[in-house]
Design a protein around this motif. Structure first.
Motif, mmCIF file in Angstrom:
data_model
loop_
_atom_site.group_PDB
_atom_site.id
_atom_site.type_symbol
_atom_site.label_atom_id
_atom_site.label_comp_id
_atom_site.label_asym_id
_atom_site.label_seq_id
_atom_site.Cartn_x
_atom_site.Cartn_y
_atom_site.Cartn_z
ATOM 1 N N ARG A 143 74.008 6.283 -37.975
ATOM 2 C CA ARG A 143 72.859 6.247 -38.886
ATOM 3 C C ARG A 143 71.954 7.447 -38.601
ATOM 4 N NH1 ARG A 143 71.055 0.054 -37.977
ATOM 5 N NH2 ARG A 143 73.077 -0.884 -38.502
ATOM 6 N N GLY A 144 71.477 8.092 -39.652
ATOM 7 C CA GLY A 144 70.596 9.233 -39.487
ATOM 8 C C GLY A 144 71.314 10.510 -39.089
ATOM 9 N N LYS A 145 72.640 10.479 -39.112
ATOM 10 C CA LYS A 145 73.442 11.631 -38.685
ATOM 11 C C LYS A 145 74.230 12.195 -39.870
ATOM 12 C CE LYS A 145 72.357 10.566 -34.360
ATOM 13 N NZ LYS A 145 71.379 11.366 -33.599
ATOM 14 N N PHE A 146 74.853 13.367 -39.637
ATOM 15 C CA PHE A 146 75.753 13.915 -40.642
ATOM 16 C C PHE A 146 76.814 12.890 -41.030
ATOM 17 C CE2 PHE A 146 74.699 18.124 -38.461
ATOM 18 C CZ PHE A 146 73.828 18.529 -39.457
ATOM 19 N N LEU A 147 77.345 12.193 -40.041
ATOM 20 C CA LEU A 147 78.396 11.217 -40.315
ATOM 21 C C LEU A 147 77.873 10.026 -41.116
ATOM 22 C CD1 LEU A 147 80.414 11.186 -36.959
ATOM 23 C CD2 LEU A 147 80.937 12.399 -39.089
ATOM 24 N N GLY A 148 76.568 9.759 -41.038
ATOM 25 C CA GLY A 148 75.990 8.709 -41.867
ATOM 26 C C GLY A 148 76.089 9.053 -43.341
ATOM 27 N N LEU A 149 75.854 10.331 -43.665
ATOM 28 C CA LEU A 149 76.004 10.778 -45.059
ATOM 29 C C LEU A 149 77.466 10.813 -45.481
ATOM 30 C CD1 LEU A 149 73.492 13.727 -45.657
ATOM 31 C CD2 LEU A 149 73.415 11.445 -46.607
ATOM 32 N N ALA A 150 78.370 10.896 -44.493
ATOM 33 C CA ALA A 150 79.805 10.933 -44.789
ATOM 34 C C ALA A 150 80.412 9.532 -44.851
ATOM 35 C CB ALA A 150 80.534 11.754 -43.726
#
Length: 710
Positions: A189-196
């Motif tokens: 959450r709150g990371k690049f991977l969250g947007l992915a």
């Protein structure tokens, strides 16, 4: 401590930065005025001193270089640079200061604020003319050697190339978007991977947007004065490493930020969503003459920055951030161009939004749109093909340049934002001004051969009120920032519907819900490229804060717990996005001509008075609170990518910004008209669903209505 000199080779002066070789790495640093350069190697991010120090002895022109065998991805490094310390001449070398590589592709952590990070003695009466001899190594984050290897599978640079005519931009913040989403793994959450994540991508697809525009993702400085107040630089407009994804958005800082950024882009691309990043090449996070020595200042201050020619101790500040990057210097321009190409070719981004872009055209004092930077972009075989978006102003004299950028560029249209806000709060607006904004601003762009897509239309952005706050507050409420509410714009052209802030009054709530719908209808039927501020569809509030740059908390984070009212508005926004996507007449590639085409009995665009007749010149040049027009889908002068002529339905749009209802006669430009969208919260009556030519209807105050000819 004595350092062992490891065996090295001279290496090569190209490319600048760190390049992995078969058995090590080649290090190249630009400095025109340095007298000595040291490369420092570290074992751990928290090391207080290097394990090895290498004197970089080879110099080719202004490039210092060395090849070091045995270097692997993940190696931590930094530089120290010596030379004259003569601030009054613009020279600020200090061999005691450990420096971030301007070409670092990753940075291992964040600055730990300490007085030793400054080239001068904090508190000395001579200020920056004094000299500080303390070692800053324990407090500066180290640069990371990074491998470019990554399995992109079928994803290639610039492979999506979604046309501007189909583009719908969603401006968002990497952390703010996902930090409170319960359906995303807590670790990301709150990371690049969250947007992915599947959850995020499913949301974007369902909403109907085609591009995410990410607020700054390049490694940035968390300002000392904010950190000491218990705040932080949440937005990120304070860069220190133009090639490095900020490690605050990654699960670790030792190179994963690069891999995870690439994973994010790859997943978004697989879903057909482009990635545009907000870039800040106008200034760095080192501030003015009293700022820290973190990188550029200690490497070659007089090359990297625009200095006052009368007194080079001081910086030219066209940005409000204390300094301005000197794009007139070929190596600085090269760094910016190398950085942009890196983000396209290695990170696969699809475009850039340039913060305070007028500063990039500064040639000492004036703004020159034929400056070296814009010429370099225009001729570049890679960068000339990406989406280029300018924030077309800076804080210097003559910096407001809306409408003046080269033809390849789109611009954040601040005139659109202000005109539409003023109209819907009930101000009389010059008819021609309002009409131009709705039709892609031909008065700004048509004369220079540009298209409606030069205009990025928006009502709200990260900078200012959210949509919910635009209809809830007359005044900014920035007390939480700690500047006595003196920061942020004073004029927001907002209207609170009669009560300041949160309320349970059903009449005020209903007014706000309708006003939000008015703004969304207007945005998505306007010619040009619409940009939606992320979270506006969720009725996100910042509690009246119009400058939440330092609020890494609930003020800025998206709240995904929606009540029925918020769900209804989210669904409304989605429906109006889908409506726009279904109808090419609202996203034309050419400006309207205002004449009959292809044998149509009607003009492609007709401005209609409340009497149902075409307006006259007097009306065109007079203030109005109401505007109406017919877009004729059978008179479109457009073809698709296969060369086939495009046609569409014909629409009557009525926008009544007045608080009072008006009588409006349906024009004789078609027999029957069907209601397809409006901003009213109630269900339409039977005699409102279908109307006929010359029928007189009542249009409520502050209402947007769209009819389709049937």
């Amino acid at each position: 401590m004595a350092f062992v000199q490891v065996p090295t080779r001279p290496g090569y002066p190209y490319p600048i930065g760190v390049s992995l070789t078969k058995d090590g790495a080649n290090f190249v640093l630009f400095s025109e005025n340095a007298t000595a350069v040291q490369l420092l190697l570290f074992s751990h991010p928290d090391d207080k001193e290097p394990k090895e120090v290498i004197d970089v002895k080879e110099r080719t022109g202004d490039l210092w270089h060395v090849c070091v065998p045995g270097i692997m991805p993940g190696q931590l490094y930094a530089y120290k640079v010596d030379g004259p310390y003569k601030p009054e001449q613009g020279l600020r070398f200090n061999k005691n200061k450990t420096l971030i590589d301007p070409y670092a592709k990753a940075v291992a952590g964040f600055i730990k604020w300490d007085d030793s990070l400054f080239g001068y003695k904090i508190g000395d009466p001579n200020q920056d003319l004094s000299f500080d001899e303390r070692d800053s190594t324990p407090f500066i984050p180290k640069s990371v050697v990074v491998s470019d290897e990554f399995d992109w599978e079928d994803d290639k640079p610039l492979s999506l190339r979604i046309p501007w005519s189909q583009t719908i931009i969603y401006e968002t913040h990497v952390k703010g978007f996902s930090i409170k989403r319960d359906d995303i793994d807590e670790k990301i959450r709150g990371k690049f991977l969250g947007l992915a994540s599947k959850s995020a991508i499913s949301y974007f697809k369902d909403l109907g947007i085609t591009a995410v525009e990410l607020m700054p993702v390049q490694q940035f400085v968390r300002d000392r004065f904010l950190v000491e107040k218990g705040l932080t630089n949440y937005w990120g407009y304070n860069p220190i490493a133009y090639f490095a994804p900020d490690c605050g958005y990654a699960t670790d800082c030792l190179g994963k930020q690069v891999i995870e950024f690439k994973k994010m882009v790859k997943e978004l691309h697989a879903a057909g969503i482009e990635v545009i990043i907000d870039v800040v090449y106008n200034h760095t996070g080192e501030g003015n003459q009293l700022g820290p020595t973190l990188s550029f200042r200690g490497i070659d201050n007089s090359s990297y920055y625009m200095l006052n020619p009368q007194n080079p101790r001081y910086y030219m500040d066209f940005t409000g951030a204390g300094n301005t990057l000197n794009l007139r210097h070929p190596r600085v321009l090269q760094m910016v161009m190398d950085s942009l190409r890196y983000w396209v070719l290695e990170m696969h981004v699809d475009g850039f939004r340039f913060d305070l872009a007028s500063a990039l055209a500064r040639e000492l004092y004036s703004v020159n749109m034929l400056s070296t930077f814009f010429v370099a972009i225009q001729q570049d075989p890679i960068l000339s093909r990406v989406k280029l978006i300018a924030e077309p102003w800076d804080v210097g004299e003559g910096g407001y340049q809306v409408g003046n950028f080269p033809y390849q560029w789109a611009e954040w249209n601040g005139k659109y934002r202000d005109t539409i806000r003023r109209f819907w709060r009930g101000e009389p607006i010059l008819y021609s001004e309002l009409a131009n904004r709705l039709m892609g601003s031909p008065d700004l762009y048509q004369g220079s051969g540009r298209t409606p897509f030069a205009s990025i239309n928006y009502v709200t952005s990260h900078d200012g009120f959210t949509l919910q706050d635009l209809v809830s507050y007359n005044q900014k409420h920035n007390e939480a920032n700690g500047f006595d509410n003196k920061d942020g714009m004073d004029e927001n052209y907002s209207w609170n519907c009669g009560f300041e802030g949160e309320t349970q009054d059903p009449n005020v709530i209903a007014c706000r819900e309708k006003q939000k719908r008015n703004f969304m209808i207007t945005l998505f039927i306007s010619q040009g490229v619409p940009m939606l501020l992320g979270g506006d569809e969720l009725s996100r509030t910042q509690r009246g804060n119009n400058n939440a740059f330092c609020q890494d908390n609930e003020i800025s984070w998206y709240d995904w717990n929606l009540d029925e009212r918020k769900k209804a508005f989210r669904d409304f926004v989605k429906s109006i996005i889908y409506f726009r996507k279904a109808h090419p007449i609202f996203r034309r590639r050419k400006f309207f001509q205002g004449r009959k085409l292809f044998g149509s009995p009607y003009k492609d665009l007709t401005w209609i008075s409340p009497a149902g007749t075409e307006i006259d010149d007097k009306t065109w040049n007079s203030p109005t609170q109401t505007i109406a027009f017919v877009l004729s889908g059978d008179a479109m002068d457009e073809v698709n990518e296969r060369g086939e002529r495009v046609a569409d339905d014909t629409f009557l749009v009525i926008l009544n910004g007045s608080p009072s209802s008006i009588k409006f006669k349906i024009p004789k430009l078609g027999e029957k008209w069907e209601l397809v969208a409006w901003s009213c919260l109630r269900d339409p009556k039977e005699n409102e669903k279908i109307v006929k030519a010359e029928q007189e209807i009542q249009v409520e105050g502050r209402t947007a209505i769209i009819y389709k000819r049937v």
